[in-house]
Scaffold this motif. Structure first.
Motif, short mmCIF file in Angstrom:
data_model
loop_
_atom_site.label_atom_id
_atom_site.label_comp_id
_atom_site.label_asym_id
_atom_site.label_seq_id
_atom_site.Cartn_x
_atom_site.Cartn_y
_atom_site.Cartn_z
N VAL D 9 0.85 -1.20 0.00
CA VAL D 9 0.00 0.00 0.00
C VAL D 9 0.89 1.25 0.00
O VAL D 9 1.76 1.40 0.87
N ILE D 10 0.68 2.13 -0.97
CA ILE D 10 1.46 3.36 -1.10
C ILE D 10 0.59 4.56 -0.72
O ILE D 10 -0.45 4.79 -1.35
N GLY D 11 0.99 5.26 0.29
CA GLY D 11 0.20 6.43 0.74
C GLY D 11 -0.69 6.03 1.89
O GLY D 11 -1.62 5.23 1.71
N LEU D 12 -0.44 6.59 3.08
CA LEU D 12 -1.15 6.13 4.27
C LEU D 12 -1.97 7.24 4.93
O LEU D 12 -2.24 7.20 6.13
N GLY D 13 -2.35 8.23 4.15
CA GLY D 13 -3.24 9.29 4.65
C GLY D 13 -4.65 8.75 4.86
O GLY D 13 -4.84 7.53 4.93
N THR D 37 5.48 9.09 2.87
CA THR D 37 6.60 10.03 2.97
C THR D 37 6.89 10.39 4.43
O THR D 37 8.01 10.78 4.74
N SER D 38 5.90 10.22 5.31
CA SER D 38 6.15 10.44 6.73
C SER D 38 6.67 9.14 7.35
O SER D 38 5.94 8.15 7.43
N PRO D 39 7.92 9.14 7.82
CA PRO D 39 8.47 7.89 8.40
C PRO D 39 7.67 7.45 9.64
O PRO D 39 7.45 6.27 9.85
N GLU D 40 7.22 8.43 10.41
CA GLU D 40 6.46 8.14 11.63
C GLU D 40 5.15 7.43 11.29
O GLU D 40 4.80 6.41 11.90
N LEU D 41 4.43 7.98 10.30
CA LEU D 41 3.15 7.39 9.90
C LEU D 41 3.36 5.98 9.33
O LEU D 41 2.59 5.05 9.62
N ALA D 42 4.42 5.82 8.55
CA ALA D 42 4.72 4.51 7.97
C ALA D 42 5.00 3.47 9.08
O ALA D 42 4.43 2.38 9.06
N THR D 56 9.71 4.92 3.46
CA THR D 56 9.32 6.29 3.10
C THR D 56 9.36 6.45 1.58
O THR D 56 8.69 7.30 1.03
N ASP D 57 10.14 5.59 0.95
CA ASP D 57 10.26 5.67 -0.52
C ASP D 57 9.39 4.60 -1.17
O ASP D 57 9.63 3.39 -1.00
#
Lengths: 325, 325, 325, 325
Positions: D9-13, D37-42, D56-57
């Motif tokens: 899954v790409i993008g975790l908003g 792109t947010s390491p914390e969210l990932a 993040t990438d």
């Protein structure tokens, strides 16, 4: 002490009989004369309703001195002449819609009588339907109206002949909804577009009309000459603070729960049943306006507006373009 | 060629006026005489309805030779004597419920006239309500009925005086529902229990009645002298193959969507509005049965059954026990 | 910082799986061990749900030190022993209903633990259904409650064997509704009567229960082992200032308008679907009560009350009389 | 034996989290990697959902060999590049709508991959809503469809900033309804007109769209950025043999009967609640199509159609004319 209003009715066909039935539910009126080109129909109607006088010549009604108000329920082609003659004889006039197919004649009538709105009422009965009237009366609850949606579908398509004589879907069917749109929006249309299709007859019998009013309200009307599930009459008004909707009336209040579904009854079959009360309320409004010396709640101006809109729909459909009024 | 039935009406109070209104919606009848102990009321009613004769003495109606059928709408205490006299004078009789408060007198009347069910109809108007009648007519859709549930709640409690004179909740209110239970179940009750409470008056004003019928159907009736949201009249029939329910009629068909809820209108306010059509259908059924020489659809036998049940409820409540019939 | 509660589940049959699913929707809990007499079922359930430990012997769950709370979902006959052992091991206990078929054992348990209402919760899941909970929460809107009506009908009758083992309709089905009646009335029953019939099985499968509570509320429950149109779960509360009702959930939100009717979808098929959310809310309530050190919202006292009522129904039916409690 | 699909899954908003929740309800899949792109969210998302790898990438996800399918939930501007890279790496791709704001790029993508409809699915989640899907599935019941009506109103207007970035009401809101119109009509639009007004923001926030399809069906869509009573999502299909409608879901199933009205609950507050199930069904449809080697049920072609229609609406509004496609 209550004043009794003496009333004459011209034209005793289907719509004339509807108005007679409505009048009989009223107090403080006397139906004193009726006329119809059929002597048999005139006589029978008078007898059944214990009306003292009946004629084949409508002039007799219009010249009867003690008559205060006349109901014009004759075929459309007679309306304008009878209305003018009635006005000349100082009668209050109730005339079935349409007042005339020719908009210039309506305009000319309006020009002739500056006080016409207190002398002539046009039969847009749906304005007097208790549900629609209640919707209009409670419109302030929803703040500023933004979208009006009107659904009006007949249960079955008319005969080809009726369809041809009727003046087409916009003048025959949509005209009620166009008037309703004006009644609810309290504004004038500035843009109109109509899109349609032919599914049951050789004429357009299914249509979507979109209107933009000067006060910013936008409106959609959907009409179909056929709705197999019954006469479908709905109204919905969205405002910035809420929504009001008018739902259909069911024929009965039964629910049947089978293995596969919950079935409830269909709607009132057609306008006679669905709008029965509206004719009584309409007649009351006519009488009340006379007694209180007020403007009638649906006037020749309203008839003109609806007619202009119906014509704009026809043009829009034909030319496939948005019409600016 | 249609026969015209001549009709007399005895008693012109509220219920008498309701029946007069219903009769006026019918064809092929003439209301030829009315009577009321108030000469003023008799005269005014006759004038307003163009009825040829009016009396203060009801005997005049019963002895008028050309009258075929009489409507007895007088106070309950007069019913039995007037019914008997009308039968002696060979009139068809419609009598408002209750026929008599004394069940032995009803039984005695039944014993006196072997053909009573073709001569006397009792006014259980709810049987003729289009919704309840349609529920009964479609009962075979749900297979074998197993549970009947009846809700009947008045909008506001009666005055203490009315409450006392009314004979209590079971004889005054529940009796309609007890008759409905018999009408739908098509059986005789064998067990009855009533439980109640006093919330608004000094008498039991809220009650749950449970009945077991001989054919195995079990039935619950709930009555309340008060329902702040309006007159609540519902019926539900569960069968082994489905369920039929009769829902309340709403006063209008508007929905108002606010931020917090979707609001629809309350129910018809009281029996006059809710059961208006039932009185017309009841009168039609009376006339039709006479013309077709059939048994009436609600008879003195039915009145007796409902009365026996109402009495069993009273006993059950008082003795706090299940009553076997 | 949130405390994480460690949880063990005993019994992994149908109801155990329902509770596991509900628990997985919760935050701040760990399911750390499960047990079932079937080693295969225990292993598979643990694997599928990534639960670290699984056993065939439930004692292992009850003696695992780091477990804070246990869910007892084993067959009824094991409940009492497991509950007692769990309490001895200082676990918080959630036990599926019924706690025990023998009311004296429930009473004895209550006597043994004065703080039982903070240590043991009984699974009356319907109390946690969002609709029923909302009805209870808004009860003050209707003033003083006077009548409670509960409808609870299963979609199809159970097998004869299940029916026999289930302890009869009152202990198996009605017990939920009897608890609901206590939950809504917030009072104790003083009179109970049950009337029933046998339509689908050899046992009573259709019944009407009437209850009078000490605070004056009267209540009717109707149960049927079969409702061909689906799982029917309704509640209605009449008060002196209004009424609240809980309607059934429809499977979908489609309406199909045909020539003869308007069809909408049937209800949720059975309790798994209808009460899915209630199991999650129930588990949340259990966890919250532990964390907030409050009494559980459904206790052994409640289980005892419902059991006493179910027994009174059985006696009432057998002896054909009103039972006083 | 079931194949297990490995998913990235790409993008975790917000929308990424919605899809993750939906995926967790599915069987036979493994979420093996996520990126944001947010390491914390990932990291947090991976931990909470027990997902083995997080980055993040996003290239790491696309190049992970054991991944079969990717969910692209990143901001719109990244969609096209990520889709192309995923396709180059032989992944099945699910991409949130819109695929791209530039229709020529969508067309170019379609041209590049002849088998694109089996490799790329676009997230038109409403097609998978159980109610809308059921409406489509039962469309043959109503014969030949003639009118489609779609109501779609948001509960509250967006911020001015969101409104500006969103691409306007047609690309942001109406696009769902335009796709629904194509989905139900199974035809291509040939005429489009849009009329609108500005009530809450500086952009058009209230609009009526009318479409004529090549197969003769006419369609009205009404959109409002605000509906104070909640998220309003309705569909109605009239055919020559009946009508199907999809009604809103209510938040609960309570009715409150007060002195003045019957109140029922408002609708699901917004799309997260209203369309929760649609995301699960959408994910299932994606997985099923892969396993059964079928075309996806919503493709880049569908995205292109909806985009062309949204653009036509914008043009129609700007130029105040009917647009021919």
């Amino acid at each position: 002490m209550e004043t009794i209003l003496n009333i004459g009715v011209i034209g005793l066909g289907r719509i004339g009989q509807i108005h007679l039935s409505a009048l009989k539910a009223l107090k403080n009126i006397n139906i004193t004369a009726v006329s119809d080109t059929s002597p048999e129909l005139a006589r029978k109607t008078a007898e059944k309703n214990r009306i003292p006088k009946f004629y084949t010549d409508y002039h007799n009604v219009l010249h009867q001195q003690d008559i205060d108000a006349v109901w014009i329920c004759s075929p459309t082609s007679y309306h304008m002449a009878q209305v003018r003659e009635a006005l000349e004889n100082n009668k209050y006039v109730f005339c079935e819609k349409p007042l005339d197919k020719d908009r210039t004649k309506i305009q000319s009538l309006i020009n002739s009588y500056p006080d016409l709105s207190r002398r002539l009422m046009i039969g847009f009965n749906r304005r007097f339907d208790p549900d629609f009237a209640a919707a209009k009366a409670s419109i302030k609850k929803i703040g500023k109206p933004t979208i009006i949606k009107i659904t009006s579908r007949d249960p079955f398509p008319p005969s080809t002949e009726y369809s041809r004589l009727s003046g087409g879907i916009y003048n025959d069917m949509s005209i009620h909804d166009l008037d309703m749109a004006c009644f609810i929006s309290e504004s004038d249309a500035e843009q109109v577009i109509a899109i349609g299709s032919k599914n049951y007859t050789k004429d357009t019998d299914t249509t979507l009309i979109t209107i933009k009013f000067k006060n910013g309200i936008i409106c959609n009307i959907d009409n179909s000459r056929k709705a197999s599930y019954g006469y479908d009459q709905r109204l919905e008004i969205l405002g910035d603070k809420g929504m009001i909707s008018v739902e259909n009336k069911r024929v009965n209040h039964l629910c049947y729960y089978s293995e596969n579904s919950m079935e409830s009854s269909v709607f009132e079959p057609f306008f006679l049943e669905r709008y029965k009360e509206s004719y009584i309320e309409e007649a009351k409004a006519f009488i009340t306006s006379i007694k209180e010396k007020k403007e009638f709640p649906s006037t020749a101006e309203d008839a003109l507006k609806a007619s202009v809109l119906a014509n704009a729909c026809e043009q829009s459909l034909e030319k496939q373009k948005l019409i600016f009024l």
